[in-house]
Design a protein around this motif. Structure first.
Motif, short mmCIF file in Angstrom:
data_model
loop_
_atom_site.label_atom_id
_atom_site.label_comp_id
_atom_site.label_asym_id
_atom_site.label_seq_id
_atom_site.Cartn_x
_atom_site.Cartn_y
_atom_site.Cartn_z
N LEU A 30 0.83 -1.21 0.00
CA LEU A 30 0.00 0.00 0.00
C LEU A 30 0.87 1.26 0.00
O LEU A 30 0.61 2.20 -0.76
N ILE A 31 1.89 1.27 0.85
CA ILE A 31 2.79 2.44 0.92
C ILE A 31 3.52 2.63 -0.42
O ILE A 31 3.62 3.74 -0.93
N GLN A 32 4.01 1.55 -0.98
CA GLN A 32 4.69 1.66 -2.28
C GLN A 32 3.72 2.13 -3.36
O GLN A 32 4.10 2.90 -4.24
N GLY A 33 2.47 1.70 -3.28
CA GLY A 33 1.47 2.14 -4.24
C GLY A 33 1.20 3.62 -4.16
O GLY A 33 1.10 4.31 -5.19
N ILE A 34 1.08 4.17 -2.95
CA ILE A 34 0.81 5.61 -2.83
C ILE A 34 2.04 6.42 -3.23
O ILE A 34 1.91 7.52 -3.78
N ILE A 35 3.23 5.88 -3.01
CA ILE A 35 4.45 6.55 -3.49
C ILE A 35 4.43 6.60 -5.02
O ILE A 35 4.73 7.63 -5.63
N GLU A 36 4.07 5.49 -5.65
CA GLU A 36 3.96 5.44 -7.11
C GLU A 36 2.94 6.47 -7.61
O GLU A 36 3.19 7.20 -8.58
N ILE A 37 1.81 6.54 -6.95
CA ILE A 37 0.78 7.52 -7.33
C ILE A 37 1.32 8.94 -7.15
O ILE A 37 1.14 9.80 -8.02
N GLY A 38 1.98 9.20 -6.03
CA GLY A 38 2.56 10.52 -5.79
C GLY A 38 3.54 10.94 -6.87
O GLY A 38 3.52 12.08 -7.34
N LYS A 39 4.38 10.02 -7.29
CA LYS A 39 5.33 10.33 -8.37
C LYS A 39 4.59 10.60 -9.66
O LYS A 39 4.94 11.54 -10.39
N LYS A 86 9.58 4.01 8.06
CA LYS A 86 11.02 4.32 7.99
C LYS A 86 11.68 3.52 6.87
O LYS A 86 12.51 4.05 6.13
N SER A 87 11.31 2.26 6.72
CA SER A 87 11.94 1.42 5.70
C SER A 87 11.57 1.86 4.29
O SER A 87 12.26 1.52 3.34
N GLU A 88 10.49 2.63 4.16
CA GLU A 88 10.07 3.14 2.85
C GLU A 88 10.47 4.61 2.66
O GLU A 88 9.98 5.27 1.75
N GLY A 89 11.35 5.11 3.52
CA GLY A 89 11.92 6.44 3.32
C GLY A 89 11.24 7.58 4.06
O GLY A 89 11.62 8.74 3.90
N PHE A 90 10.25 7.28 4.89
CA PHE A 90 9.61 8.33 5.69
C PHE A 90 10.45 8.59 6.93
O PHE A 90 11.10 7.69 7.44
N GLU A 91 10.42 9.82 7.39
CA GLU A 91 11.14 10.17 8.60
C GLU A 91 10.46 11.36 9.26
O GLU A 91 9.66 12.06 8.63
#
Length: 160
Positions: free
Chosen positions: A110-119, A142-147
């Motif tokens: 899900l997180i990777q999907g919303i990142i793809e959509i954001g890009k 954190k593992s998907e680059g959020f901080e």
């Protein structure tokens, strides 16, 4: 706002599909009554308002993750605008995977999907809130680059 998903195990909610509507309400109710949600399930009238509100919101994104073609989790997000980045941004409001499907990497999808959509929407950033006591979600994010931001922020609220 046209959104396309390339990942076969992710699907945008089709509010004309009764199975999607039922799954969305079931997942949100499971989330609300989960210890991390800490609330009461939605009434039938609230479920209708949820469905109508998300469907009619011009910048809402409701994304499902599938496990063997079963809807296993949901992410709700909203496109907004970042004045500092001078670009659209996405705020993730809900990320939830049903208890029976946990531990399979579906939250990550899900997180990777919303990142793809954001890009694909040329967004400048994606924001989300996470409970201080939810270390599992924090580790995923954190593992998907959020901080945490450069200056840690509180999330305050005022009920109306």
């Amino acid at each position: 706002m046209e959104i396309k998903i390339e990942q076969p195990d992710l699907e945008l909610c089709d509010f004309t599909n009764p199975q999607h509507c039922a799954a969305l309400c079931d997942l949100i109710n499971e989330y609300i009554t989960h210890p991390m949600g800490g609330g009461e399930p939605l009434s039938d009238s609230q479920k209708l308002r949820l469905l109508d509100g998300l469907e009619s919101h011009p910048k809402a994104i409701t994304l499902f993750v599938l496990n063997d073609r079963a809807i296993a989790g949901v992410l709700n997000a909203f496109v907004n605008f970042s004045t500092f980045k001078c670009k659209p941004m996405i705020n993730v409001h809900d990320v939830f995977v049903s208890d029976e499907y946990r531990g399979k990497g579906l939250g990550r999808k899900l997180i990777q999907g919303i990142i793809e959509i954001g890009k694909s929407l040329s967004c400048g950033k994606i924001t989300l809130e996470v409970r201080v006591d939810n270390s599992t979600a924090q580790n995923l994010y954190k593992s998907e680059g959020f901080e945490e931001g450069n200056d840690p922020m509180y999330f305050w609220t005022r009920p109306l």
